[in-house]
Design a protein around this motif. Structure first.
Motif, PDB file in Angstrom:
ATOM      1  N   LYS A   5      38.673  -3.307 -50.152  1.00 33.34           N
ATOM      2  CA  LYS A   5      38.014  -3.157 -49.098  1.00 33.34           C
ATOM      3  C   LYS A   5      37.970  -4.284 -48.107  1.00 33.34           C
ATOM      4  N   THR A   6      37.727  -5.557 -48.641  1.00 29.58           N
ATOM      5  CA  THR A   6      38.104  -6.815 -47.986  1.00 29.58           C
ATOM      6  C   THR A   6      39.336  -7.115 -47.404  1.00 29.58           C
ATOM      7  N   GLY A   9      39.982  -4.596 -44.598  1.00 29.57           N
ATOM      8  CA  GLY A   9      38.758  -5.085 -43.602  1.00 29.57           C
ATOM      9  C   GLY A   9      39.254  -6.168 -42.744  1.00 29.57           C
ATOM     10  N   GLN A  10      39.612  -7.296 -43.426  1.00 29.93           N
ATOM     11  CA  GLN A  10      39.932  -8.451 -42.778  1.00 29.93           C
ATOM     12  C   GLN A  10      41.456  -8.324 -41.887  1.00 29.93           C
ATOM     13  N   ASP A  22      30.599  -7.747 -43.651  1.00 29.57           N
ATOM     14  CA  ASP A  22      30.502  -7.221 -44.890  1.00 29.57           C
ATOM     15  C   ASP A  22      29.057  -7.136 -45.374  1.00 29.57           C
ATOM     16  N   ARG A  25      27.344  -9.309 -47.739  1.00 27.29           N
ATOM     17  CA  ARG A  25      27.465 -10.861 -47.153  1.00 27.29           C
ATOM     18  C   ARG A  25      26.142 -10.971 -46.394  1.00 27.29           C
ATOM     19  N   SER A  68      32.355  -3.263 -44.090  1.00 23.98           N
ATOM     20  CA  SER A  68      32.805  -3.092 -45.360  1.00 23.98           C
ATOM     21  C   SER A  68      31.503  -2.972 -46.223  1.00 23.98           C
TER      22      SER A  68
END
Length: 172
Positions: A5-6, A9-10, A22, A25, A68
Motif C-alpha cells: 500500500k505504501t 501509494g507513494q 496514510d 499516520r 492508504s
C-alpha cells in the motif's frame, strides 16, 4: 500489512501529483501518539472510533487525494460503506507466504508482528515465517470478501513491481 500500500501509494502520488494521506499516520498526528501507544494506552475500541471519524473527515473534506488504509478499516461496516460509496478503492493483495516473508523482513515498527512473535523468541526464522503465514491466511480468509465488496479491483502485488501495480489502477 506489507501488501504494498505504501509503495504503491507513494508511486501513484508521484505519478499523478496528488497528495498521499496514510490514514494511520493521520490518526497518529491527530492523537499525538504513535500507533503502538494509541493501542496500549487507549485501546483498540478508541482507535477504531477515531479511525472511522478520521476516514469520514478525509473523505468529506479532501478532494483529489490518494488514501492508504490499514487492513482493519474496511472491517467496520460504516467505514466499508463510506469506501464503497465515496471512493475508488483498490484491494492490493498477495499470498499469505509472500505477506509473511515481508512481515518477517520488515517487522521493525510493526507492533502487530512483534506481538504475534512475542511468545516465539526461541523459534527459528522458518517457524516464525510459518506463524506469520498462518496468521496472514486467517486474516485473508476473514477479510477478503469484505475487501472485495469495497473495491473496484483486486491487484496482485506479489512481485512488488510498482509499474505493474500502477498500470492496473484506473487513470485519474
Amino acid at each position: 500489512m506489507t501488501s504494498g500500500k505504501t509503495l504503491a501509494g507513494q508511486a501513484l502520488s508521484e505519478k499523478t501529483g496528488l497528495p498521499l494521506i496514510d490514514l494511520d499516520r493521520y490518526i497518529e498526528q491527530k492523537e499525538g501518539l504513535d500507533m503502538e501507544a494509541i493501542f496500549s494506552q487507549k485501546g483498540e475500541p478508541h482507535f477504531r472510533a477515531v479511525e472511522e471519524q478520521s476516514l469520514r473527515e478525509i473523505i468529506e473534506n479532501k478532494d483529489g487525494i490518494i488514501l492508504s488504509l490499514g487492513g482493519g478499516t474496511p472491517m467496520n461496516p460504516r467505514c466499508a460503506c463510506l469506501l464503497k460509496e465515496k471512493t475508488r478503492c483498490y484491494f492490493l493483495c498477495c499470498s499469505p507466504n509472500v505477506l509473511a516473508t515481508r512481515m518477517l523482513l520488515l517487522q521493525d515498527g510493526r507492533p502487530l508482528v512483534k506481538n504475534l512473535l512475542a511468545g516465539h523468541k526461541g523459534s527459528t526464522p522458518k517457524e516464525k515465517l510459518r506463524i506469520l503465514e498462518l496468521w496472514a491466511a486467517e486474516m485473508l480468509k476473514d477479510r477478503e470478501q469484505i475487501y472485495m465488496q469495497c473495491s473496484v479491483k483486486k491487484i496482485d502485488t506479489s512481485d512488488w513491481d510498482v509499474e505493474k501495480i500502477l498500470a492496473q489502477i484506473e487513470p485519474f
